[in-house]
Motif scaffolding. Structure first.
Motif, PDB file in Angstrom:
ATOM      1  N   GLN A  26       1.084   7.125  -6.397  1.00 38.07           N
ATOM      2  CA  GLN A  26      -0.117   7.835  -6.840  1.00 38.07           C
ATOM      3  C   GLN A  26      -0.205   9.252  -6.291  1.00 38.07           C
ATOM      4  O   GLN A  26      -0.686  10.149  -6.972  1.00 38.07           O
ATOM      5  CB  GLN A  26      -1.357   7.027  -6.470  1.00 38.07           C
ATOM      6  CG  GLN A  26      -1.369   5.671  -7.179  1.00 38.07           C
ATOM      7  CD  GLN A  26      -2.749   5.099  -7.330  1.00 38.07           C
ATOM      8  OE1 GLN A  26      -3.657   5.446  -6.575  1.00 38.07           O
ATOM      9  NE2 GLN A  26      -2.931   4.202  -8.281  1.00 38.07           N
ATOM     10  N   LEU A  65       0.655   4.167  -2.717  1.00 35.58           N
ATOM     11  CA  LEU A  65       0.274   5.534  -2.353  1.00 35.58           C
ATOM     12  C   LEU A  65       1.387   6.514  -2.712  1.00 35.58           C
ATOM     13  O   LEU A  65       1.114   7.621  -3.209  1.00 35.58           O
ATOM     14  CB  LEU A  65      -0.033   5.617  -0.856  1.00 35.58           C
ATOM     15  CG  LEU A  65      -1.350   4.974  -0.417  1.00 35.58           C
ATOM     16  CD1 LEU A  65      -1.474   5.031   1.094  1.00 35.58           C
ATOM     17  CD2 LEU A  65      -2.538   5.669  -1.072  1.00 35.58           C
ATOM     18  N   LYS A  84       1.524   0.646 -11.394  1.00 34.04           N
ATOM     19  CA  LYS A  84       1.469   2.072 -11.723  1.00 34.04           C
ATOM     20  C   LYS A  84       2.884   2.591 -11.907  1.00 34.04           C
ATOM     21  O   LYS A  84       3.751   2.350 -11.061  1.00 34.04           O
ATOM     22  CB  LYS A  84       0.804   2.840 -10.570  1.00 34.04           C
ATOM     23  CG  LYS A  84      -0.706   2.658 -10.519  1.00 34.04           C
ATOM     24  CD  LYS A  84      -1.413   3.602 -11.480  1.00 34.04           C
ATOM     25  CE  LYS A  84      -2.906   3.299 -11.469  1.00 34.04           C
ATOM     26  NZ  LYS A  84      -3.585   3.609 -12.698  1.00 34.04           N
ATOM     27  N   LEU A 119       0.840  -1.207   0.000  1.00 34.80           N
ATOM     28  CA  LEU A 119       0.000   0.000   0.000  1.00 34.80           C
ATOM     29  C   LEU A 119       0.875   1.257   0.000  1.00 34.80           C
ATOM     30  O   LEU A 119       0.607   2.207  -0.747  1.00 34.80           O
ATOM     31  CB  LEU A 119      -0.935  -0.005   1.218  1.00 34.80           C
ATOM     32  CG  LEU A 119      -1.881   1.182   1.285  1.00 34.80           C
ATOM     33  CD1 LEU A 119      -2.930   1.097   0.189  1.00 34.80           C
ATOM     34  CD2 LEU A 119      -2.562   1.271   2.640  1.00 34.80           C
ATOM     35  N   LEU A 143      -7.058  -3.668  -0.939  1.00 37.49           N
ATOM     36  CA  LEU A 143      -7.174  -2.208  -1.066  1.00 37.49           C
ATOM     37  C   LEU A 143      -6.158  -1.685  -2.086  1.00 37.49           C
ATOM     38  O   LEU A 143      -6.507  -0.875  -2.968  1.00 37.49           O
ATOM     39  CB  LEU A 143      -6.951  -1.556   0.307  1.00 37.49           C
ATOM     40  CG  LEU A 143      -6.933  -0.038   0.350  1.00 37.49           C
ATOM     41  CD1 LEU A 143      -8.289   0.523  -0.058  1.00 37.49           C
ATOM     42  CD2 LEU A 143      -6.559   0.472   1.732  1.00 37.49           C
ATOM     43  N   THR A 144      -4.913  -2.159  -1.974  1.00 41.39           N
ATOM     44  CA  THR A 144      -3.870  -1.701  -2.900  1.00 41.39           C
ATOM     45  C   THR A 144      -4.242  -2.038  -4.342  1.00 41.39           C
ATOM     46  O   THR A 144      -4.120  -1.205  -5.242  1.00 41.39           O
ATOM     47  CB  THR A 144      -2.528  -2.379  -2.555  1.00 41.39           C
ATOM     48  OG1 THR A 144      -2.301  -2.232  -1.162  1.00 41.39           O
ATOM     49  CG2 THR A 144      -1.394  -1.763  -3.322  1.00 41.39           C
ATOM     50  N   PRO A 160       0.946  -3.852  -7.271  1.00 40.22           N
ATOM     51  CA  PRO A 160      -0.093  -4.052  -6.252  1.00 40.22           C
ATOM     52  C   PRO A 160       0.031  -5.376  -5.505  1.00 40.22           C
ATOM     53  O   PRO A 160      -0.504  -5.511  -4.418  1.00 40.22           O
ATOM     54  CB  PRO A 160      -1.392  -4.009  -7.058  1.00 40.22           C
ATOM     55  CG  PRO A 160      -1.001  -4.380  -8.436  1.00 40.22           C
ATOM     56  CD  PRO A 160       0.389  -3.859  -8.624  1.00 40.22           C
ATOM     57  N   SER A 209      -7.246  -2.547  -5.520  1.00 35.66           N
ATOM     58  CA  SER A 209      -8.392  -1.786  -6.024  1.00 35.66           C
ATOM     59  C   SER A 209      -8.011  -0.336  -6.291  1.00 35.66           C
ATOM     60  O   SER A 209      -8.649   0.337  -7.099  1.00 35.66           O
ATOM     61  CB  SER A 209      -9.573  -1.875  -5.062  1.00 35.66           C
ATOM     62  OG  SER A 209      -9.238  -1.306  -3.830  1.00 35.66           O
ATOM     63  N   LEU A 210      -6.948   0.169  -5.620  1.00 34.94           N
ATOM     64  CA  LEU A 210      -6.486   1.537  -5.888  1.00 34.94           C
ATOM     65  C   LEU A 210      -5.929   1.657  -7.298  1.00 34.94           C
ATOM     66  O   LEU A 210      -5.940   2.736  -7.886  1.00 34.94           O
ATOM     67  CB  LEU A 210      -5.387   1.920  -4.899  1.00 34.94           C
ATOM     68  CG  LEU A 210      -5.813   2.399  -3.514  1.00 34.94           C
ATOM     69  CD1 LEU A 210      -4.591   2.702  -2.675  1.00 34.94           C
ATOM     70  CD2 LEU A 210      -6.690   3.622  -3.633  1.00 34.94           C
ATOM     71  N   SER A 211      -5.412   0.549  -7.840  1.00 35.47           N
ATOM     72  CA  SER A 211      -4.742   0.634  -9.142  1.00 35.47           C
ATOM     73  C   SER A 211      -5.432  -0.258 -10.166  1.00 35.47           C
ATOM     74  O   SER A 211      -4.849  -0.542 -11.206  1.00 35.47           O
ATOM     75  CB  SER A 211      -3.285   0.205  -8.996  1.00 35.47           C
ATOM     76  OG  SER A 211      -3.227  -1.178  -8.737  1.00 35.47           O
ATOM     77  N   ASP A 212      -6.648  -0.726  -9.858  1.00 32.06           N
ATOM     78  CA  ASP A 212      -7.371  -1.672 -10.724  1.00 32.06           C
ATOM     79  C   ASP A 212      -6.540  -2.911 -11.014  1.00 32.06           C
ATOM     80  O   ASP A 212      -6.621  -3.497 -12.097  1.00 32.06           O
ATOM     81  CB  ASP A 212      -7.784  -1.000 -12.039  1.00 32.06           C
ATOM     82  CG  ASP A 212      -8.746   0.138 -11.794  1.00 32.06           C
ATOM     83  OD1 ASP A 212      -9.608  -0.010 -10.908  1.00 32.06           O
ATOM     84  OD2 ASP A 212      -8.608   1.177 -12.454  1.00 32.06           O
TER      85      ASP A 212
END
Lengths: 341, 330
Positions: free
Chosen positions: A84, A81, A143, A77, A133-134, A237, A136-139
């Motif tokens: 992003q 973060l 990244k 995560l 969570l990680t 992720p 879903s943050l990046s689909d």
């Protein structure tokens, strides 16, 4: 007494682990054509930096008698973060990652200390949730981090052997060693890991210390993830299970016991360096990867045997039985025997 | 189904309340559990295509493979050995054995796989049981050793089947995957072993209080080793089905099974500290996770969200079970 000081695991285990791997590293020219280049040392510290903070985080919770499985979740995560939120400014990215790590640690620490739940199931659940969570943050995708100057900066060579990333990691080990060595937190951390009820009676603020340890663990893991993302120029992720297993192996090779109450940051440093050296030796010597796996297995089996109480008691019993004039000292544990004497 | 053999939740809470009317409020946790169950049911009922036979089949099928391995882990956890972190690796290695033994025929390959899985895991269980070794460290060591040996022997490549016998495991009698029938049969068997045999009762005692069980002259080491052996056999059953489904196996065959199995056991409400738990609970945990993932999938949420919710379910159940049982076992 003599036996117990010789085999005190918090110094013996990391010394043996580091010693073995240093010898293997020094012997590298014997089985490769070239000598040891300064690049090999640099590379070892880069591998060290990759997992060092996670191992430190996990190790600190293990000293306190807990086991924070969520470190790799926070690591993933934090890396995501940092990428992003830090596209424009790396500082914002690091702050967001570290803030999230601190918040995760705080919540976990409060739940574990407040409800007196064993930490393993709680942190396992958090680990799964954080990976989700990680992702879903990046689909579910990696990244990229487009700020190339940061990527170049964290891995530039400093003082031949180091990079800013490995120096930061080493520095944090130093800070942890200093804080735990100078303040009473070090003693108290081992005390709550060894016997929580007794340390509570002795006036240690157990709950506060547990919460603090989990916050430190969250911050270190998130920072480790952020540094890794900056270095790779992307955030992944799903780091897989390997980092967790390697960090646990590093902590155990660092002389920390899963039962708690034993270990130091310097020992953890030794354990993590041993893991990094081994990885470098395997890479340079082009050994098949399964050799590493078997080597870890062998080292951990030794640790298991050292730590297994019934096996140790059995050995001590067998030894006392072999000596004809059996001493009156109790055959169970050396340290309690010393207390009585 | 779960109410048949589990102690009814309400009675347990009432006992708790009457014995310790102190600072904890069992009524609050009762309310939370009821609300959570209602929320899941309401979500399911309002989800398009959730209440269909086809969807129910999909849920139990996806629960079956994790469920069988989780049954094995249930025995390990009840016996007080916490967890095995080598489940994925054991499944991968056994899957490779299973597929490469296909030329012997399905049944011999299956026997070989089960014996192999039981032996690998029983060895770890014996060290845990007789020497009180830390199961977490030991199984991390075992996971390295198993992967190392499997990679060394296979040369790091995938093993493909040496015969077609494995295809029988992919059968779908009555429209349901064979693994679902196997799971249900194994739940019944394991539940019976836990409740009706001397071994089962000893296992609960060993998990509840190892020193007391030893002081009472129970075979702590043997009981633990047998529990791990059965667990290994169950991991092998999962391995055979997984390998048959994938038709080839490499060291990554196990995937995230270790944590999925632990999640299923914990979501069923079996505490990690040992001495309690049941096969039916684990079945419920596996189905709960599969059902909620299915609801999220039907509602169009990503895999990430499904995984996150799985973690939150485990967290919720762990906390609730702990709060509710603390008073009774203090």
């Amino acid at each position: 007494m003599r036996l117990s000081s010789l085999t005190r695991p918090e110094s013996l285990v990391p010394l043996v682990a580091l010693g073995t791997t240093v010898v293997a590293f020094a012997l590298l020219p014997a089985y490769t054509d070239s000598g040891i280049a300064s690049f090999d040392v640099y590379n070892t510290f880069q591998i060290f930096a990759r997992l060092g903070l996670v191992a430190l985080a996990l190790g600190l919770t293990m000293i306190a008698g807990e086991f924070d499985l969520s470190v790799v979740g926070t690591y993933a995560l934090g890396g995501m973060l940092a990428v992003q939120a830090g596209q424009d400014s790396w500082a914002t990215g690091v702050l967001v990652a570290v803030g999230a790590g601190a918040a995760i640690g705080l919540v976990q620490g409060l739940v574990i200390a407040g409800l007196k739940i064993p930490s393993m199931p709680v942190t396992l659940a958090t680990y799964i949730a954080l990976l989700g969570l990680t992702s879903s943050l990046s689909d579910g995708l990696s990244k990229t981090y487009s700020n190339a100057s940061v990527t170049l900066w964290v891995d530039q060579t400093v003082l031949t052997f180091f990079s800013p990333r490995s120096l930061i990691t080493l520095g944090l080990f130093g800070v942890a060693a200093l804080v735990l060595g100078v303040s009473r937190w070090g003693r108290e951390l081992r005390a709550i890991g060894g016997d929580r009820r007794a340390s509570r009676v002795a006036g240690v603020r157990v709950d506060r210390l547990v919460v603090g340890t989990f916050v430190a663990s969250g911050v270190l893991s998130a920072l480790g993830g952020a540094l890794l993302s900056f270095s790779l120029g992307s955030a992944n992720p799903d780091p897989g299970v390997q980092p967790l297993i390697l960090a646990a192996a590093a902590a155990l090779l660092g002389g920390v016991s899963l039962a708690g109450g034993r270990g130091t940051p310097i020992g953890l440093l030794g354990g993590m360096l041993a893991v990094a050296l081994l990885a470098e030796v395997v890479t340079v010597a082009a050994l098949p990867a399964y050799v590493t796996q078997l080597f870890y297995a062998a080292l951990l089996v030794v640790i298991v045997v050292i730590d297994a109480p019934d096996l140790r008691n059995g050995l001590v019993r067998a030894r006392t039985r072999l000596r004809p004039p059996a001493p009156t000292a109790p055959s169970t544990r050396n340290d309690t025997g010393a207390l009585h004497a | 189904m779960t109410t048949l053999t589990e102690p009814p939740v309400a009675t347990a809470a009432a006992e708790h309340g009457s014995r310790e009317p102190g600072r904890r409020k069992p009524t609050a946790s009762d309310l939370v559990v009821v609300l959570a169950v209602l929320a899941v049911v309401a979500l399911g009922l309002t989800t398009d295509r959730f209440v269909t036979v086809a969807n129910a089949k999909a849920i139990v099928t996806s629960a079956s493979l994790v469920g069988i391995a989780a049954l094995g882990l249930t025995l390990v956890m009840i016996g007080g050995s916490a967890v095995s972190l080598a489940i994925s690796q054991t499944v991968a290695a056994v899957g490779m054995i299973f597929l490469s033994a296909q030329s012997l025929g399905l049944v011999p390959a299956l026997v070989l796989a089960i014996v192999g899985g039981a032996a690998i895991t029983a060895l770890q269980g014996a060290v845990v049981g007789y020497a009180a070794a830390n199961p977490v460290v030991l199984t991390i060591a075992a996971s390295f050793a198993i992967t190392g040996i499997a990679t060394g022997v296979s040369g790091g490549s995938s093993v493909s089947a040496s015969g077609r016998g494995y295809d029988h495991l992919n059968a779908t009698p009555g429209g349901l995957a064979l693994s679902v029938y196997v799971l249900i049969a194994l739940v019944v068997v394991v539940e019976w072993v836990l409740r009706r045999t001397r071994f089962g009762r000893t296992l609960y005692l060993v998990g509840e209080n190892r020193p007391a069980a030893r002081a009472a002259g129970m075979a702590v080491g043997r009981t633990t080793a047998v529990a791990w052996a059965i667990a290994g056999a169950l991991f092998a059953v999962t391995a055979a089905f997984t390998a048959a489904f994938n038709t080839s196996a490499n060291v990554n065959l196990g995937g995230t099974l270790t944590f999925d199995a632990i999640a299923a056991v914990l979501a069923g409400g079996t505490p990690i500290s040992g001495g309690r738990g049941s096969a039916v609970r684990t079945l419920a945990g596996a189905v709960l996770i599969a059902a909620v993932s299915d609801i999220l999938l039907l509602r169009g949420y990503s895999t990430g969200v499904q995984v996150m919710v799985k973690g939150l379910i485990v967290l919720f159940v762990v906390v609730i079970v702990h709060v509710r049982t603390k008073g009774r076992h203090a």
